[in-house]
Design an enzyme around this catalytic site. Structure first.
Site, PDB file in Angstrom:
ATOM      1  N   GLY A 181       0.843  -1.187   0.000  1.00 16.36           N
ATOM      2  CA  GLY A 181       0.000   0.000   0.000  1.00 16.36           C
ATOM      3  C   GLY A 181       0.878   1.237   0.000  1.00 16.36           C
ATOM      4  N   ASP A 234       7.349   5.892   4.889  1.00 15.00           N
ATOM      5  CA  ASP A 234       7.278   4.567   5.510  1.00 15.00           C
ATOM      6  C   ASP A 234       6.932   3.478   4.492  1.00 15.00           C
ATOM      7  OD1 ASP A 234       7.874   5.664   8.019  1.00 15.00           O
ATOM      8  OD2 ASP A 234       5.767   6.103   8.413  1.00 15.00           O
ATOM      9  N   CYS A 293     -10.818   2.991   9.522  1.00 18.00           N
ATOM     10  CA  CYS A 293     -10.256   2.986   8.174  1.00 18.00           C
ATOM     11  C   CYS A 293      -9.338   1.783   7.974  1.00 18.00           C
ATOM     12  CB  CYS A 293      -9.494   4.284   7.943  1.00 18.00           C
ATOM     13  SG  CYS A 293      -8.758   4.403   6.328  1.00 18.00           S
ATOM     14  N   CYS A 346      -7.500  10.068   8.546  1.00 22.17           N
ATOM     15  CA  CYS A 346      -7.150   9.025   7.587  1.00 22.17           C
ATOM     16  C   CYS A 346      -7.712   9.330   6.193  1.00 22.17           C
ATOM     17  CB  CYS A 346      -7.722   7.707   8.111  1.00 22.17           C
ATOM     18  SG  CYS A 346      -7.281   6.258   7.167  1.00 22.17           S
TER      19      CYS A 346
END
Length: 369
Positions: free
Chosen positions: A12, A18, A103, A200
């Site tokens: 993702g 990150d 989320c 989010c």
């Protein structure tokens, strides 16, 4: 790890550092790596707030540097139906929800995993979360990330062991400065990009203005614990227990200059209750009741358990006794009184490094005074 080359991992890619480093680490481990950028918000994509376009550009730049494919998918309908509608409903009844937890449950580890399976033929998905996975007796456990300052297990307590078994968390063993150093050494476009702190997928918005577009504003009185009106609020939904900033009230007539804190919401009369001093008894709780429970890989409790609990992100663990109730809820009793326990937020339970699971705070037990 020679057999990893047969395994396909979909990362993702958020456009942040990150997930960027996560993709590279998986390449180093021999996996076949591809990226997926999720677009989850359609409303009012004006340039002032919306970072989706720049995030996608950053994700593309990173994937180009790493030499991996980047897929895109639009989950805006799923996000609206399964996350945002609930978020608004909770605010409407005076609770303070955590949309990031929902989320993760509905989008990042459900819709994403299903899409990676059905459309991309994934063996695993991966994200840039600071958590670790440990497989014990055939079940996957959720462990805190090694970087205490960045550990994100609080946000992932709704995952089940079957989901976790399909997930990889490459940076869970690393500290944030090390992640940034790797990105800089690789020349990744995201190396110096600051961490996002907005809701989010919705981005860095002015929260009050944003919420006001979806819920009617209902102004009312700000009242002290002794019944004195000390100001006006623009809507209970804009305030949370323990809040200090943004109340717009100063000292009282008796001369006290201690700052004011929100200690309660009187929903029936649309009043915000405040008191002076962050250790005021009305702000303290001896425990809480939690519902909507989820356990990562253990069976539900049948007897009392001593463990620790977090009632908000980046808060020290609180020693507690957790007792199952006949109605399926949990009674949590703190060893010491705790400030600003907030209904709607999540209580997440730990045994040392292991995240056991958690639930939604439904009520707090006030300190008797």
């Amino acid at each position: 790890m020679s057999d990893n080359g047969q395994k396909k991992v979909i990362v993702g890619m958020s456009g942040g550092v990150d997930s960027s480093v996560s993709a590279w680490l998986l390449q180093q481990q021999g996996y076949r790596v591809e990226g997926l950028f999720m677009k989850n918000w359609e409303e009012d994509d004006n340039e002032e707030y919306c970072t989706a376009a720049s995030d996608l550009a950053d994700a593309r730049a990173v994937c180009d540097t790493l030499g991996i494919a980047l897929h895109t998918v639009n989950f805006a309908a799923e996000y609206w139906d399964n996350v945002f509608a609930h978020f608004l409903a909770e605010y409407q009844v005076g609770r303070t929800p955590n949309p990031d937890i929902l989320c993760n449950k509905e989008i990042k580890f459900k819709a994403f995993l299903e899409f990676a399976d059905d459309d991309l033929g994934a063996d695993y998905i991966a994200t840039g979360h600071y958590v670790r996975r440990a497989d014990v007796n055939g079940k996957s456990r959720l462990l805190r990330g090694l970087d205490d300052n960045k550990d994100q297990s609080y946000f992932l307590y709704t995952l089940g062991h079957a989901q976790l078994a399909r997930c990889l968390f490459p940076i869970g063993e690393l500290a944030k400065p090390e992640v940034r150093r790797i990105a800089a050494d690789l020349g990744l476009a995201t190396a110096a990009k600051k961490d996002s702190t907005g809701i989010c997928f919705i981005g860095e918005r002015k929260f009050r203005d944003f919420l006001g577009r979806y819920l009617p504003v209902q102004p009312g009185a700000i009242v002290s614990v002794d019944g004195q009106e000390v100001g006006r609020h623009q809507g209970l939904m804009y305030h949370t227990l323990g809040q200090r900033k943004g109340l717009g009230i100063g000292g009282t007539r008796d001369g006290s200059e201690d700052p004011w804190y929100v200690v309660d919401k009187d929903l029936d009369h649309n009043r915000l209750i405040v008191a002076q001093g962050h250790q005021h008894p009305r702000l303290m709780s001896t425990g809480l009741t939690a519902g909507q429970l989820h356990w990562v890989e253990r069976e539900p409790l049948t007897e009392a358990l001593r463990c620790t609990v977090k009632i908000r992100y980046r808060q020290p663990d609180i020693a507690c006794l957790v007792t199952p109730q006949a109605d399926g809820r949990l009674q949590v009793t703190f060893d010491q009184p705790v400030t600003a326990v907030t209904p709607g937020q999540s209580a997440v339970f730990y045994l040392a490094e292991r995240c056991l699971g958690g639930g939604i705070i439904e009520a707090r037990q006030p300190l008797s005074h």
